[in-house]
Write a protein that holds these residues in place. Structure first.
Motif, PDB file in Angstrom:
ATOM      1  N   ALA A 122      -2.250  23.165   7.738  1.00  0.00           N
ATOM      2  CA  ALA A 122      -2.217  22.877   6.297  1.00  0.00           C
ATOM      3  C   ALA A 122      -1.020  23.578   5.672  1.00  0.00           C
ATOM      4  O   ALA A 122      -1.158  24.501   4.875  1.00  0.00           O
ATOM      5  CB  ALA A 122      -3.514  23.328   5.632  1.00  0.00           C
ATOM      6  N   VAL A 123       0.170  23.110   6.039  1.00  0.00           N
ATOM      7  CA  VAL A 123       1.401  23.721   5.535  1.00  0.00           C
ATOM      8  C   VAL A 123       1.825  23.037   4.240  1.00  0.00           C
ATOM      9  O   VAL A 123       2.017  21.817   4.215  1.00  0.00           O
ATOM     10  CB  VAL A 123       2.530  23.600   6.580  1.00  0.00           C
ATOM     11  N   VAL A 153      -8.651  35.509  13.981  1.00  0.00           N
ATOM     12  CA  VAL A 153      -7.877  35.903  15.156  1.00  0.00           C
ATOM     13  C   VAL A 153      -7.799  34.716  16.119  1.00  0.00           C
ATOM     14  O   VAL A 153      -8.793  34.042  16.380  1.00  0.00           O
ATOM     15  CB  VAL A 153      -8.531  37.123  15.843  1.00  0.00           C
ATOM     16  N   GLY A 154      -6.589  34.457  16.628  1.00  0.00           N
ATOM     17  CA  GLY A 154      -6.363  33.338  17.533  1.00  0.00           C
ATOM     18  C   GLY A 154      -5.894  32.076  16.844  1.00  0.00           C
ATOM     19  O   GLY A 154      -5.454  31.128  17.513  1.00  0.00           O
ATOM     20  N   GLU A 155      -5.963  32.049  15.521  1.00  0.00           N
ATOM     21  CA  GLU A 155      -5.574  30.844  14.775  1.00  0.00           C
ATOM     22  C   GLU A 155      -4.060  30.679  14.774  1.00  0.00           C
ATOM     23  O   GLU A 155      -3.305  31.647  14.654  1.00  0.00           O
ATOM     24  CB  GLU A 155      -6.088  30.957  13.335  1.00  0.00           C
ATOM     25  N   GLU A 156      -3.609  29.428  14.887  1.00  0.00           N
ATOM     26  CA  GLU A 156      -2.177  29.140  14.804  1.00  0.00           C
ATOM     27  C   GLU A 156      -1.747  29.119  13.345  1.00  0.00           C
ATOM     28  O   GLU A 156      -2.376  28.451  12.514  1.00  0.00           O
ATOM     29  CB  GLU A 156      -1.850  27.799  15.458  1.00  0.00           C
ATOM     30  N   VAL A 157      -0.673  29.844  13.038  1.00  0.00           N
ATOM     31  CA  VAL A 157      -0.207  29.938  11.655  1.00  0.00           C
ATOM     32  C   VAL A 157       1.292  29.672  11.606  1.00  0.00           C
ATOM     33  O   VAL A 157       1.999  29.771  12.619  1.00  0.00           O
ATOM     34  CB  VAL A 157      -0.512  31.323  11.045  1.00  0.00           C
ATOM     35  N   GLY A 200       9.390  28.496   8.576  1.00  0.00           N
ATOM     36  CA  GLY A 200       8.747  27.446   9.347  1.00  0.00           C
ATOM     37  C   GLY A 200       8.396  27.847  10.759  1.00  0.00           C
ATOM     38  O   GLY A 200       7.916  27.012  11.546  1.00  0.00           O
ATOM     39  N   ARG A 201       8.595  29.112  11.121  1.00  0.00           N
ATOM     40  CA  ARG A 201       8.264  29.574  12.472  1.00  0.00           C
ATOM     41  C   ARG A 201       6.751  29.575  12.674  1.00  0.00           C
ATOM     42  O   ARG A 201       5.979  29.960  11.800  1.00  0.00           O
ATOM     43  CB  ARG A 201       8.819  30.981  12.695  1.00  0.00           C
ATOM     44  N   THR A 202       6.334  29.178  13.892  1.00  0.00           N
ATOM     45  CA  THR A 202       4.913  29.068  14.207  1.00  0.00           C
ATOM     46  C   THR A 202       4.523  30.104  15.261  1.00  0.00           C
ATOM     47  O   THR A 202       5.273  30.359  16.213  1.00  0.00           O
ATOM     48  CB  THR A 202       4.589  27.656  14.727  1.00  0.00           C
ATOM     49  N   THR A 203       3.341  30.692  15.086  1.00  0.00           N
ATOM     50  CA  THR A 203       2.823  31.663  16.043  1.00  0.00           C
ATOM     51  C   THR A 203       1.299  31.695  15.911  1.00  0.00           C
ATOM     52  O   THR A 203       0.725  30.819  15.245  1.00  0.00           O
ATOM     53  CB  THR A 203       3.431  33.060  15.794  1.00  0.00           C
ATOM     54  N   ARG A 204       0.678  32.695  16.519  1.00  0.00           N
ATOM     55  CA  ARG A 204      -0.775  32.848  16.401  1.00  0.00           C
ATOM     56  C   ARG A 204      -1.118  34.254  15.928  1.00  0.00           C
ATOM     57  O   ARG A 204      -0.357  35.204  16.154  1.00  0.00           O
ATOM     58  CB  ARG A 204      -1.480  32.567  17.740  1.00  0.00           C
TER      59      ARG A 204
END
Length: 432
Positions: free
Chosen positions: A314-315, A259-263, A269-273
């Protein structure tokens, strides 16, 4: 022997392999019988079937050879899955066929295994099918390989016979890049070194087969940077209790999420947490490999079945050009120009076979260039072009997200099992 109440045990998925009549099913039957993992009615059924065939003692191979054709012919045709447990560990076992024409079934059984037991007949030693199954285990990057030299009772329990076979096999497997080889002399029929130590081979001081299975390390390194979550289902109850709930359900196939990690969501390619993780209906702080969870995201991003959630640190690269090593499993050949469906994780896209550069010759581990096609049980390299970009890891880095299958778009038949990267017989290094 069973799991003790209140204890925590892990699970080992393993497969048995080997040539025809090397005793795979007998080994499995002996292991189930001697570890007291066979129900009384199952044993009675085996005793009746054995008596009807004129056998003086129960044929323990019948505990796994469940198909009528298998029992009539005395061979294994399909992959027989068995589940059993001891006080130390649970087991999922895949007993695979030995015949060359059923090699594809060995690929199926070993694809999810963390350990493969390869049997050889002590009288025959290492044969072509032994080498084929070892090459497949190396290709599939099975972490642990056990050589069980069977029928030692038929060679007088001679240490020199075992030592010669073990040396030859270990050299071959090491050349393929198998990371760990354990060699054990056994007699599956008599029970020597299967569950109990043999009284006939005091020169052997290693573990029995079951002891090794109970103690070999299992599980992947749950490093957060390599985490992968293929989305299987989007959960939106839209109920009075959960009017705004939107979760993305799937099985963590590698690493860990917190929880809280950026993914990042792929392929968009959209980024969120990660704003929350639900496990069995309860919120948790982290999710680990093999856990089936529902992930909640901080932002309202477009996520669908087939998408892949990964750590932003690590994408994996997106690509439409795939070079892979494959095991062809269908009766119809795979040819250049073949239009297929490629299933990677929970995503399926159209693809075309652009080239088949080589086929592996298992006798001497040489590559046969430009074969033009692959037939059933062939191992070779292919180049594919997909209609949509895919987030592919190298199989050397991830057995889950570095693998795929090719499907016939006409009837849904599985054609080929693929592993992203190459098969270098010098060190089995996979490279893109």
């Amino acid at each position: 022997m069973g799991v003790l109440a209140g204890t925590t045990v892990d699970t080992l998925c393993f497969a048995t392999a080997g040539s025809v009549d090397d005793g795979k099913s007998t080994l499995v039957g002996r292991m189930l019988h001697d570890s007291k993992s066979v129900l009384t009615d199952q044993l009675e059924a085996v005793e009746r079937a054995s008596a009807s065939r004129g056998a003086e003692a129960p044929d323990l191979a019948l505990l796994t050879d469940g198909l009528r054709a298998e029992r009539e012919q005395g061979i294994t045709i399909d992959v027989a899955y068995r589940y059993f447990a001891t006080a130390r560990r649970r087991f999922i076992l895949a007993d695979t066929p030995g015949h060359v024409q059923y090699t594809r079934n060995m690929v199926t059984g070993a694809s999810t295994a963390e350990l493969t037991v390869i049997l050889v007949d002590a009288r025959n030693g290492v044969v072509e099918q032994t080498r084929r199954h070892t090459a497949i285990a190396a290709l599939l990057r099975v972490p642990h390989v056990v050589l069980a030299v069977n029928k030692m009772d038929l060679v007088g329990y001679e240490e020199s016979v075992f030592a010669a076979i073990a040396e030859e096999f270990t050299a071959y497997a090491t050349g393929l890049g198998v990371p760990e080889v354990t060699t054990i002399p056994i007699s599956a029929l008599a029970g020597d070194n299967v569950v109990e130590p043999s009284a006939h081979m005091d020169w052997y001081g290693g573990p029995t087969v079951l002891e090794h299975l109970e103690t070999v390390p299992v599980g992947q390194d749950a490093a957060p940077g390599s985490a992968r979550l293929p989305v299987q289902y989007v959960i939106r109850p839209q109920s009075p209790d959960h009017p705004d709930y939107r979760g993305y359900a799937g099985r963590v196939v590698a690493g860990a999420f917190r929880v809280g990690e950026e993914v990042t969501v792929l392929p968009s390619g959209r980024t969120t947490r990660i704003s929350g993780i639900d496990l069995l209906g309860e919120p948790v702080d982290a999710a680990w490999t093999t856990q089936s969870v529902t992930v909640l995201l901080q932002d309202d991003v477009d996520v669908s079945r087939g998408d892949l959630i990964v750590p932003s640190a690590a994408v994996p690269p997106l690509t439409q050009d795939v070079t892979a090593t494959v095991c062809h499993v269908a009766d119809a050949p795979l040819t250049v120009g073949h239009r297929v469906l490629l299933k990677h994780g929970t995503r399926t896209v159209k693809a075309i076979v652009k080239d088949i550069p080589s086929r592996l010759t298992l006798d001497d581990l040489s590559s046969h260039p430009d074969p033009g096609r692959l037939v059933a049980n062939d191992i070779g390299r292919v180049r594919l072009r997909t209609a949509e970009p895919l987030p592919l890891d190298a199989y050397a880095d991830s057995r889950r997200t570095g693998s795929f299958i090719l499907i016939d778009p006409g009837d849904g038949t599985t054609l080929t099992a693929g592993m992203v990267g190459g098969f270098d017989t010098g060190n089995t290094a996979c490279s893109r």
